[in-house]
Scaffold this active site. Structure first.
Site, PDB file in Angstrom:
ATOM      1  N   LYS A 175       0.833  -1.202   0.000  1.00  0.00           N
ATOM      2  CA  LYS A 175       0.000   0.000   0.000  1.00  0.00           C
ATOM      3  C   LYS A 175       0.871   1.256   0.000  1.00  0.00           C
ATOM      4  CE  LYS A 175      -1.761  -1.655   3.676  1.00  0.00           C
ATOM      5  NZ  LYS A 175      -2.532  -1.951   4.914  1.00  0.00           N
ATOM      6  N   THR A 208      -7.648   8.765   9.277  1.00  0.00           N
ATOM      7  CA  THR A 208      -7.257   7.564   8.542  1.00  0.00           C
ATOM      8  C   THR A 208      -7.103   6.345   9.459  1.00  0.00           C
ATOM      9  OG1 THR A 208      -4.930   8.223   8.748  1.00  0.00           O
ATOM     10  CG2 THR A 208      -6.099   8.881   6.732  1.00  0.00           C
ATOM     11  N   GLY A 210      -7.609   2.972  10.974  1.00  0.00           N
ATOM     12  CA  GLY A 210      -8.282   1.762  10.525  1.00  0.00           C
ATOM     13  C   GLY A 210      -8.314   1.558   9.032  1.00  0.00           C
ATOM     14  N   THR A 211      -7.553   2.347   8.274  1.00  0.00           N
ATOM     15  CA  THR A 211      -7.595   2.208   6.814  1.00  0.00           C
ATOM     16  C   THR A 211      -7.100   0.836   6.357  1.00  0.00           C
ATOM     17  OG1 THR A 211      -5.443   3.307   6.665  1.00  0.00           O
ATOM     18  CG2 THR A 211      -7.392   4.668   6.321  1.00  0.00           C
ATOM     19  N   GLY A 212      -6.004   0.366   6.953  1.00  0.00           N
ATOM     20  CA  GLY A 212      -5.477  -0.939   6.551  1.00  0.00           C
ATOM     21  C   GLY A 212      -6.427  -2.069   6.875  1.00  0.00           C
ATOM     22  N   CYS A 213      -7.046  -2.001   8.046  1.00  0.00           N
ATOM     23  CA  CYS A 213      -8.027  -3.018   8.439  1.00  0.00           C
ATOM     24  C   CYS A 213      -9.205  -3.024   7.467  1.00  0.00           C
ATOM     25  CB  CYS A 213      -8.540  -2.744   9.849  1.00  0.00           C
ATOM     26  SG  CYS A 213      -7.269  -2.630  11.125  1.00  0.00           S
TER      27      CYS A 213
END
Length: 267
Positions: A175, A208, A210-213
């Site tokens: 990412k 932002t 929790g974006t990866g989750c």
């Protein structure tokens, strides 16, 4: 017809923006029934992680066994796995269960910089978990750790993806949120022998958390419904971009993304 069902194996975020809370919200928005096996309880808000309490591995194992005994699960994702014993417990069950594609979000560092796993856990992720995974979704710092190299250029991103793929995972998505590109956030996708970039305009916001989750949970939900990897990844990119671009301004730090922002498309 069996309704799509997916599991998240991750930590609980008391602030509701990341971890299993973000995953379950995302599953629901993507019309997938979500379940969870909690690996740790965190005292957490938008200002940071204040405490972590790992769940005893026998309780984690019982959660996983209970899910397997009753549900028709077609995709599973992992988030924060805390330590080596937790990873070993998860790996031993996933080797026995037929839960479909495994998506690994290698959660290692919280948004505020607090470490979420120790060195032994990182080693176990590389050696034991990734060989079971269909997809892994590291950000750039996590990719550096998994690949064992620094990443400062596009060429290094591509090289790191190949290095991570050698650990046994089919698809690597690095990412671009931590890149130095101020105009665009570009994710690099290495899917088997096929590689491509997914870009989105960079949004100037602190919201932002929790974006990866959320991104990995959306991929998991789409795969649970039988989507191809490319479709699932592109859908997740669109979903998280919309969730970031329409924040809900909760908390006094790195606020959560807006999991229901996409609904406007259907109204």
């Amino acid at each position: 017809m069996i309704f799509p069902q997916a599991v998240t194996i991750a930590g609980s975020d008391s602030g509701g923006g990341a971890g299993i809370q973000a995953d379950i919200k995302t599953f629901q928005e993507r019309r997938v029934f979500g379940m969870s096996a909690i690996t740790a309880i965190t005292a957490q808000n938008t200002l940071g992680v204040h405490a972590i309490h790992p769940i005893p591995v026998n309780i984690l194992a019982s959660q996983l066994e209970a899910l397997n005994d009753d549900f028709s699960i077609t995709a599973v994702k992992t988030g924060m796995l805390v330590d080596e014993a937790t990873i070993d417990t998860v790996v031993s069950r996933l080797r026995r269960f037929n839960w479909g594609p495994l998506i690994v979000d290698p959660v290692m560092i919280a948004k505020g910089g607090a470490p979420l796993v120790n060195d032994d856990a990182i080693k176990s992720i590389r050696q034991n978990l990734l060989p079971l995974a269909s997809i892994v979704t590291p950000n750039i710092p996590e990719a550096e750790t998994l690949a064992g190299m620094r990443i400062r250029s596009i060429e290094q991103i591509e090289k790191a993806a190949k290095q991570i793929q050698k650990l046994g995972v089919e698809t690597v998505i690095i990412k671009g949120g931590h890149s130095e590109d101020k105009q665009e956030s570009r994710d690099y996708v290495l899917d088997g022998n096929v590689a491509f970039w997914l870009g989105a305009k960079r949004i100037d916001t602190e919201h932002t958390h929790g974006t990866g989750c959320t991104f990995s949970a959306c991929i998991t939900a789409e795969l649970a419904k039988g989507a191809t990897t490319e479709y699932a990844v592109r859908t997740a990119k669109e979903f998280i971009t919309r969730a970031i671009s329409e924040p809900i301004y909760i908390g006094h730090g790195h606020g959560p993304t807006n999991h229901w922002a996409h609904r406007k498309e259907n109204t």
